[in-house]
Design a protein around this motif. Structure first.
Motif, PDB file in Angstrom:
ATOM      1  N   ALA A 281      23.394 -35.089  11.645  1.00  0.00           N
ATOM      2  CA  ALA A 281      24.662 -35.251  10.939  1.00  0.00           C
ATOM      3  C   ALA A 281      24.507 -34.872   9.475  1.00  0.00           C
ATOM      4  O   ALA A 281      23.444 -35.059   8.882  1.00  0.00           O
ATOM      5  CB  ALA A 281      25.135 -36.693  11.054  1.00  0.00           C
TER       6      ALA A 281
ATOM      7  N   CYS B 247      28.092 -32.226  12.668  1.00  0.00           N
ATOM      8  CA  CYS B 247      27.019 -32.699  13.540  1.00  0.00           C
ATOM      9  C   CYS B 247      26.536 -31.521  14.372  1.00  0.00           C
ATOM     10  O   CYS B 247      27.354 -30.851  15.021  1.00  0.00           O
ATOM     11  CB  CYS B 247      27.523 -33.817  14.439  1.00  0.00           C
TER      12      CYS B 247
ATOM     13  N   TRP C  84      32.441 -39.459  16.601  1.00  0.00           N
ATOM     14  CA  TRP C  84      31.966 -40.081  15.369  1.00  0.00           C
ATOM     15  C   TRP C  84      32.256 -41.565  15.408  1.00  0.00           C
ATOM     16  O   TRP C  84      33.357 -41.987  15.776  1.00  0.00           O
ATOM     17  CB  TRP C  84      32.659 -39.468  14.148  1.00  0.00           C
TER      18      TRP C  84
ATOM     19  N   ARG D 245      35.199 -29.379  18.015  1.00  0.00           N
ATOM     20  CA  ARG D 245      33.868 -29.062  18.525  1.00  0.00           C
ATOM     21  C   ARG D 245      33.807 -27.579  18.826  1.00  0.00           C
ATOM     22  O   ARG D 245      34.822 -26.951  19.164  1.00  0.00           O
ATOM     23  CB  ARG D 245      33.514 -29.893  19.761  1.00  0.00           C
TER      24      ARG D 245
ATOM     25  N   CYS E 227      27.150 -39.539  14.381  1.00  0.00           N
ATOM     26  CA  CYS E 227      27.677 -38.707  15.459  1.00  0.00           C
ATOM     27  C   CYS E 227      27.023 -39.139  16.768  1.00  0.00           C
ATOM     28  O   CYS E 227      25.904 -39.651  16.791  1.00  0.00           O
ATOM     29  CB  CYS E 227      27.486 -37.226  15.192  1.00  0.00           C
TER      30      CYS E 227
END
Length: 116
Positions: free
Chosen positions: A4, A20, A34, A69, A93
């Protein structure tokens, strides 16, 4: 292994982007998320994103935060805007798989401090 980064000191109303990076593929994970833990408090979910892209946010950050992501890069980010002093915490994370074979990995944490 999760790494992270992105924490720091920011004034109230400011923004931070937490990142992350996973050392391996994230494709097998169910959720990438998170969590945060403030002094004297339990660790709590801040936001998470499923493998299919479904997002969930804590009520306290809803509307101020965006999680994303990138499976190709094995990374996840959390953009936090309108930060408040109560957002001060260590942010972790997490990557987990809820279908066998299960796993639950944590990053080392990154400190976010919001000054008033």
């Amino acid at each position: 292994q999760l790494q992270a980064s992105g924490g720091g000191l920011v004034q109230a109303g400011g923004s931070l982007r937490l990142s992350c990076a996973a050392s391996g593929s994230t494709l097998g994970s169910s959720y990438f998320g998170w969590y945060r833990q403030a002094p004297g408090k339990q660790r709590e979910l801040v936001a998470r994103i499923s493998s299919g892209g479904t997002t969930n946010y804590a009520d306290s950050v809803e509307g101020r935060s965006t999680i994303s992501r990138d499976n190709a890069k094995n990374t996840m980010s959390l953009q936090m805007n309108g930060l408040k002093p109560e957002d001060t915490a260590v942010y972790y994370c997490n990557m987990r798989r809820i279908i066998a074979p299960t796993f639950n990995y944590w990053g080392q944490g990154t400190l976010v401090t919001v000054s008033s």
